[in-house]
Design a protein around this motif. Structure first.
Motif, mmCIF file in Angstrom:
data_model
loop_
_atom_site.group_PDB
_atom_site.id
_atom_site.type_symbol
_atom_site.label_atom_id
_atom_site.label_comp_id
_atom_site.label_asym_id
_atom_site.label_seq_id
_atom_site.Cartn_x
_atom_site.Cartn_y
_atom_site.Cartn_z
ATOM 1 N N PHE A 118 13.521 33.180 -2.477
ATOM 2 C CA PHE A 118 13.104 31.778 -2.381
ATOM 3 C C PHE A 118 11.654 31.679 -1.915
ATOM 4 N N ALA A 119 11.298 32.474 -0.910
ATOM 5 C CA ALA A 119 9.933 32.431 -0.382
ATOM 6 C C ALA A 119 8.919 32.946 -1.404
ATOM 7 N N SER A 120 9.317 33.950 -2.194
ATOM 8 C CA SER A 120 8.384 34.469 -3.208
ATOM 9 C C SER A 120 8.128 33.436 -4.296
ATOM 10 N N GLU A 121 9.142 32.578 -4.560
ATOM 11 C CA GLU A 121 8.959 31.507 -5.538
ATOM 12 C C GLU A 121 8.210 30.320 -4.947
ATOM 13 N N ASN A 122 8.150 30.264 -3.610
ATOM 14 C CA ASN A 122 7.466 29.167 -2.913
ATOM 15 C C ASN A 122 6.596 29.769 -1.822
ATOM 16 N N PRO A 123 5.451 30.335 -2.207
ATOM 17 C CA PRO A 123 4.652 31.150 -1.281
ATOM 18 C C PRO A 123 4.085 30.406 -0.073
ATOM 19 N N LYS A 124 4.047 29.085 -0.090
ATOM 20 C CA LYS A 124 3.521 28.348 1.057
ATOM 21 C C LYS A 124 4.616 27.961 2.054
ATOM 22 N N VAL A 125 5.831 28.398 1.796
ATOM 23 C CA VAL A 125 6.949 28.113 2.691
ATOM 24 C C VAL A 125 7.098 29.246 3.705
ATOM 25 N N LYS A 126 7.254 28.870 4.976
ATOM 26 C CA LYS A 126 7.551 29.834 6.030
ATOM 27 C C LYS A 126 9.060 29.816 6.292
ATOM 28 N N VAL A 127 9.584 30.952 6.694
ATOM 29 C CA VAL A 127 11.025 31.077 6.911
ATOM 30 C C VAL A 127 11.296 31.427 8.369
ATOM 31 N N LYS A 128 12.224 30.696 8.959
ATOM 32 C CA LYS A 128 12.697 31.006 10.310
ATOM 33 C C LYS A 128 14.207 31.168 10.234
ATOM 34 N N LEU A 129 14.685 32.380 10.467
ATOM 35 C CA LEU A 129 16.111 32.689 10.374
ATOM 36 C C LEU A 129 16.667 32.982 11.754
ATOM 37 N N GLU A 130 17.680 32.224 12.153
ATOM 38 C CA GLU A 130 18.391 32.453 13.415
ATOM 39 C C GLU A 130 19.771 33.011 13.087
ATOM 40 N N VAL A 131 20.117 34.140 13.709
ATOM 41 C CA VAL A 131 21.400 34.789 13.454
ATOM 42 C C VAL A 131 22.217 34.820 14.747
ATOM 43 N N GLY A 132 23.496 34.489 14.647
ATOM 44 C CA GLY A 132 24.376 34.523 15.818
ATOM 45 C C GLY A 132 25.814 34.396 15.372
ATOM 46 N N ASN A 133 26.735 34.436 16.321
ATOM 47 C CA ASN A 133 28.119 34.229 15.915
ATOM 48 C C ASN A 133 28.333 32.756 15.600
ATOM 49 N N ARG A 134 29.514 32.435 15.141
ATOM 50 C CA ARG A 134 29.761 31.081 14.627
ATOM 51 C C ARG A 134 29.491 30.012 15.683
ATOM 52 N N ASP A 135 29.968 30.228 16.901
ATOM 53 C CA ASP A 135 29.770 29.242 17.957
ATOM 54 C C ASP A 135 28.290 29.021 18.244
ATOM 55 N N GLU A 136 27.514 30.099 18.223
ATOM 56 C CA GLU A 136 26.076 29.986 18.498
ATOM 57 C C GLU A 136 25.375 29.189 17.404
ATOM 58 N N ILE A 137 25.735 29.428 16.147
ATOM 59 C CA ILE A 137 25.087 28.708 15.045
ATOM 60 C C ILE A 137 25.475 27.236 15.059
ATOM 61 N N VAL A 138 26.715 26.930 15.418
ATOM 62 C CA VAL A 138 27.134 25.523 15.535
ATOM 63 C C VAL A 138 26.294 24.816 16.596
ATOM 64 N N ARG A 139 26.044 25.507 17.713
ATOM 65 C CA ARG A 139 25.213 24.905 18.772
ATOM 66 C C ARG A 139 23.786 24.677 18.291
ATOM 67 N N LEU A 140 23.238 25.615 17.559
ATOM 68 C CA LEU A 140 21.874 25.452 17.036
ATOM 69 C C LEU A 140 21.799 24.280 16.069
ATOM 70 N N LEU A 141 22.818 24.143 15.236
ATOM 71 C CA LEU A 141 22.845 23.048 14.271
ATOM 72 C C LEU A 141 22.972 21.709 15.001
ATOM 73 N N ALA A 142 23.860 21.645 15.971
ATOM 74 C CA ALA A 142 24.057 20.409 16.727
ATOM 75 C C ALA A 142 22.812 20.032 17.509
ATOM 76 N N GLY A 143 22.061 21.027 17.961
ATOM 77 C CA GLY A 143 20.851 20.774 18.735
ATOM 78 C C GLY A 143 19.601 20.584 17.898
ATOM 79 N N HIS A 144 19.761 20.492 16.570
ATOM 80 C CA HIS A 144 18.636 20.293 15.648
ATOM 81 C C HIS A 144 17.625 21.451 15.715
ATOM 82 N N GLU A 145 18.083 22.622 16.133
ATOM 83 C CA GLU A 145 17.182 23.773 16.197
ATOM 84 C C GLU A 145 17.110 24.505 14.862
ATOM 85 N N VAL A 146 18.066 24.234 13.978
ATOM 86 C CA VAL A 146 17.998 24.685 12.587
ATOM 87 C C VAL A 146 18.321 23.481 11.712
ATOM 88 N N ASP A 147 17.802 23.498 10.490
ATOM 89 C CA ASP A 147 18.056 22.377 9.574
ATOM 90 C C ASP A 147 19.349 22.573 8.793
#
Length: 315
Positions: A118-147
């Motif tokens: 995706f980034a190679s097709e859109n070279p001006k896009v930056k990527v931020k990837l957060e990895v965690g277990n399910r509960d951690e990702i739910v918290r990040l989503l609820a806290g607007h820390e990931v889109d």
């Protein structure tokens, strides 16, 4: 309200960075400022707020009650301002911005190649990837820390808009020399006396295997609980027990013959990968584009990734 009249974006950014890192010196390094400059910005914000926002400790700083409250708003304000800049750029025909993705641990085996494409097709896009277990990702989503978030099923505790974009096979595996490989297995009951290697509570894989045993009216007897897919694979390949894993995590081990599927009916089981965002959130253009990319391209890509035959051996 003096805070809303006098606070500046520089002050909010300095405070947000300090609250995120828990250290004035680390915040100064990230912002390319001196420590006194960061302290001045935070001090000015505290003056506007009329209350201390940080408490100094021996190892850094921690938020006061007021600081904890303001940190939430500071993060949201700064993210909205970033999104506004991205949307203004898109309006002028420049597709850019930061793609903020949260992915459960198992998805780290399939997301990087998709993000790179995706980034190679859109070279001006930056990527931020957060990895965690399910509960951690739910918290990040609820806290607007990931889109957007990538996981095996939408969380019931949040109102989300979700779309299944690819199949997610999960399976019981063992070393080729494991005694169960030579046994005629009769469903999950055949595994009752086996040492099961599973992920920790809060992970999507653990939730799935618990549900499988519950639906079969059986008690799940955990032999070993681990927070790492890699540790489970190594222990399983060494013959320590039977593993329940996403097949995305063990493509190389299956190809090399280090692990094999147990001869069990309906093994592997088929689940789905979902991409989701908060129902109340208006997604940035870059996140919308990535969701569309997943719906259009991910299924075929993942099918190739899970092909048991190495690419170079195909005719």
């Amino acid at each position: 309200m003096p805070l809303t009249r006098n606070a500046t974006f520089k002050q909010l950014l300095a405070f947000h960075t300090v609250s995120k890192l828990g250290s004035v010196s680390q915040a100064a390094e990230e912002l390319h400022l001196t420590q006194p400059a960061v302290s001045i910005q935070v001090g000015a914000l505290e003056t506007s707020a009329g209350t201390p926002l940080l408490q100094r400790t021996g190892r850094g700083v921690r938020l006061t009650e007021a600081g904890d409250l303001l940190a939430t708003y500071a993060r949201r304000i700064l993210e909205l301002w970033r999104e506004a800049g991205d949307e203004m750029a898109a309006l002028q025909g420049v597709f850019s911005g930061t793609l903020r993705v949260g992915a459960i641990t198992t998805a780290e085996y399939l997301m990087p190649p998709l993000l790179v494409r995706f980034a190679s097709e859109n070279p001006k896009v930056k990527v931020k990837l957060e990895v965690g277990n399910r509960d951690e990702i739910v918290r990040l989503l609820a806290g607007h820390e990931v889109d957007i978030a990538i996981m095996g099923r939408p969380p019931s505790e949040l109102k989300t808009e979700s779309t299944a974009f690819a199949k997610h096979p999960m399976a019981f595996l063992a070393a080729p020399t494991h005694p169960l490989m030579a046994t005629r297995l009769r469903g999950l009951a055949s595994l009752a006396s086996s040492r099961l290697l599973v992920r920790e509570r809060g992970s999507g894989t653990r939730t799935t295997v618990e549900r499988l045993f519950k639906d079969a009216g059986l008690q799940l007897r955990v032999g070993s609980e681990m927070s790492s897919n890699e540790a489970i694979k190594q222990m399983c390949a060494a013959g320590f027990g039977v593993a329940f894993l996403s097949m995305h995590t063990c493509v190389l081990e299956l190809r090399a013959g280090l692990l094999k599927l147990l001869p069990l009916a309906r093994n592997p089981i088929q689940r789905d990968w979902y991409v989701m965002h908060l129902a109340s959130k208006q997604l940035p253009q870059v996140a919308l584009a990535f969701e569309q990319f997943l719906r259009a391209s991910a299924e075929a890509f993942i099918a190739r990734q899970l092909d048991p035959a190495p690419t170079e051996s195909r005719p």
